[in-house]
Design a protein around this motif. Sequence first.
Motif, PDB file in Angstrom:
ATOM      1  N   GLU A 187     -16.425  -0.166 -30.289  1.00  0.00           N
ATOM      2  CA  GLU A 187     -16.454   1.274 -30.493  1.00  0.00           C
ATOM      3  C   GLU A 187     -15.728   1.663 -31.777  1.00  0.00           C
ATOM      4  OE1 GLU A 187     -15.629   4.624 -27.457  1.00  0.00           O
ATOM      5  OE2 GLU A 187     -15.891   2.787 -26.325  1.00  0.00           O
ATOM      6  N   GLU A 220     -19.045  13.313 -30.384  1.00  0.00           N
ATOM      7  CA  GLU A 220     -19.295  12.540 -31.600  1.00  0.00           C
ATOM      8  C   GLU A 220     -20.154  11.328 -31.300  1.00  0.00           C
ATOM      9  OE1 GLU A 220     -16.020  11.203 -34.068  1.00  0.00           O
ATOM     10  OE2 GLU A 220     -15.131  13.188 -33.859  1.00  0.00           O
ATOM     11  N   SER A 221     -19.946  10.746 -30.140  1.00  0.00           N
ATOM     12  CA  SER A 221     -20.610   9.495 -29.788  1.00  0.00           C
ATOM     13  C   SER A 221     -20.445   9.273 -28.291  1.00  0.00           C
ATOM     14  CB  SER A 221     -19.953   8.338 -30.535  1.00  0.00           C
ATOM     15  OG  SER A 221     -18.599   8.224 -30.103  1.00  0.00           O
ATOM     16  N   LEU A 222     -21.096   8.222 -27.820  1.00  0.00           N
ATOM     17  CA  LEU A 222     -20.907   7.771 -26.439  1.00  0.00           C
ATOM     18  C   LEU A 222     -19.915   6.624 -26.442  1.00  0.00           C
ATOM     19  CD1 LEU A 222     -24.649   7.701 -25.449  1.00  0.00           C
ATOM     20  CD2 LEU A 222     -22.910   9.028 -24.272  1.00  0.00           C
ATOM     21  N   ASN A 223     -19.298   6.352 -25.304  1.00  0.00           N
ATOM     22  CA  ASN A 223     -18.490   5.129 -25.289  1.00  0.00           C
ATOM     23  C   ASN A 223     -19.436   3.933 -25.157  1.00  0.00           C
ATOM     24  OD1 ASN A 223     -18.981   4.778 -22.521  1.00  0.00           O
ATOM     25  ND2 ASN A 223     -16.860   4.178 -22.102  1.00  0.00           N
ATOM     26  N   ALA A 239     -19.859   1.382 -23.106  1.00  0.00           N
ATOM     27  CA  ALA A 239     -20.525   1.062 -21.835  1.00  0.00           C
ATOM     28  C   ALA A 239     -21.656   2.054 -21.552  1.00  0.00           C
ATOM     29  CB  ALA A 239     -19.507   1.082 -20.697  1.00  0.00           C
ATOM     30  N   ALA A 240     -21.435   3.324 -21.885  1.00  0.00           N
ATOM     31  CA  ALA A 240     -22.458   4.340 -21.652  1.00  0.00           C
ATOM     32  C   ALA A 240     -23.642   4.143 -22.600  1.00  0.00           C
ATOM     33  CB  ALA A 240     -21.854   5.733 -21.822  1.00  0.00           C
TER      34      ALA A 240
END
Lengths: 283, 283
Positions: free
Chosen positions: A232, A257-260, A262-263
């Motif tokens: 990440e 801003e973004s996904l983590n 795992a997601a």
Amino acid sequence: MPHEQHGGRLVSSVAFTLRTPRIVAARKLRRRRERDAAGRFLAEGPQAVREALAAGRARELFVTADALARQRELVNAADAAAVPVSSVADDVIEALAETVAPQGVVAVCDRVDVPFAQALGARPRLVVLLVDIRDPGNAGTVLRTADAAGADAVIFVGDTVDPYNGKCVRASAGSLFHVPVAREHDPMTVVAALGRRGVRVLAASGYGDQDLTTLAAAGGLVVPTAWAFGSEAHGLPAEVMSAAAATVRVPVYGRAESLNLAAAAAVCLYASASAQADAAPQR
Amino acid sequence: MPHEQHGGRLVSSVAFTLRTPRIVAARKLRRRRERDAAGRFLAEGPQAVREALAAGRARELFVTADALARQRELVNAADAAAVPVSSVADDVIEALAETVAPQGVVAVCDRVDVPFAQALGARPRLVVLLVDIRDPGNAGTVLRTADAAGADAVIFVGDTVDPYNGKCVRASAGSLFHVPVAREHDPMTVVAALGRRGVRVLAASGYGDQDLTTLAAAGGLVVPTAWAFGSEAHGLPAEVMSAAAATVRVPVYGRAESLNLAAAAAVCLYASASAQADAAPQR
């Protein structure tokens, strides 16, 4: 040493302590170097231990007196597989485990990884590359998701965490024993091997050129695919981004801003799995 | 107290210690009861603090000398917003933070939640219900994913963790400041309010009657939808399962028993977001 009959097998009635040589040896497996040298690792908690037994990878079980009473099924499974079960003091489990609540059960297991060419097999349809992912919880969670999405192999590439790290094993929730897993230091070796097998490498990136939804709608996910995921914090190495057939971003509809990791991996892998299942409903 | 000019504002040149009354007061915000009483909470790390400032919720910043030098932009943003910045000793940040690496910055913030009817608004299209989710990392990650998927509101229902728990704030990666958030103890009150707004409640469950992919293919995700997620260990309460329009499972193509909560939520929320975006491309 006195023994008592338990579930058809002999279980030591004298609990092992932190000084018992077999415990001293097992504790060393908390360190990667020792795991690599011994070719063994620790699986913590009933779920991981159950899967290790089912996969024929467990070599020895350590259980607290409490767990011996509560985890009958597990102890019986070990008995059936002729895997020794040893009773240990409560503090021994804590000393063996990397996670907070191992629920009284830890198994010493044989490593499960295979050479990466073997993990890929001849005609993989869905492959996951974990590249330089240092967080064991993230790596284990993506391994679990890859298993759920029906991936053929998960390759731990470059400086990615050891798959046998206790937190990674735990987060994988048994999937470490389901999916062919390999380790390979050089990402380009993996990319080349995938190319020879006709597998399209997609680099997941928040700054990817292509939008996942658009790519899926255009039928771009039906072909055999390897998804590369980076950390990440740092994303994928430039060489992997360049070598990939496409860099793909998960669309952000809101203000995040973004996904983590795992997601994002879950969204990408399920987009592929669902596209491939639609294209081959007989599978 | 001596002061020095810094970025246009006065920054105390004497670092606050653990005994400074304002630090003693801020430390109390690590406890939920104190947060509820004060209506304030702590945001840790540059990202969360930046979002808190952007949302106009930060009331005071504490920074180490090191972070004061590195986080110029943040300090300037605080100056611009007339938010006091106080220099603190390194151990103060550690004492304020719940996570391991707050990178030298913690902000005291005003709470952001609103009454749940207000969070829902008149015509929500995508709502997330977190029901009895005790793990702050999971709750925060789903909040972040909900934001990315463009959700209109996230409701912390029943015994779900406090949204202002340090680990939850951290895992939300700023999304706590983006998406309308509410807390409501009674799930059925929320379900009834959603019904009055014509929102279909879908209960996510590994044992759900309907398959997500089939439901999506049948157009079942185009309508205004609220996804209810329960804890990984216990699932959703029976009353929520019964009250939902459907119970929905994410298909498992491989051998994993289930997905973890964050991964399952990502797959469900993106299936909805993408179905709604397709149906209303002008949105």
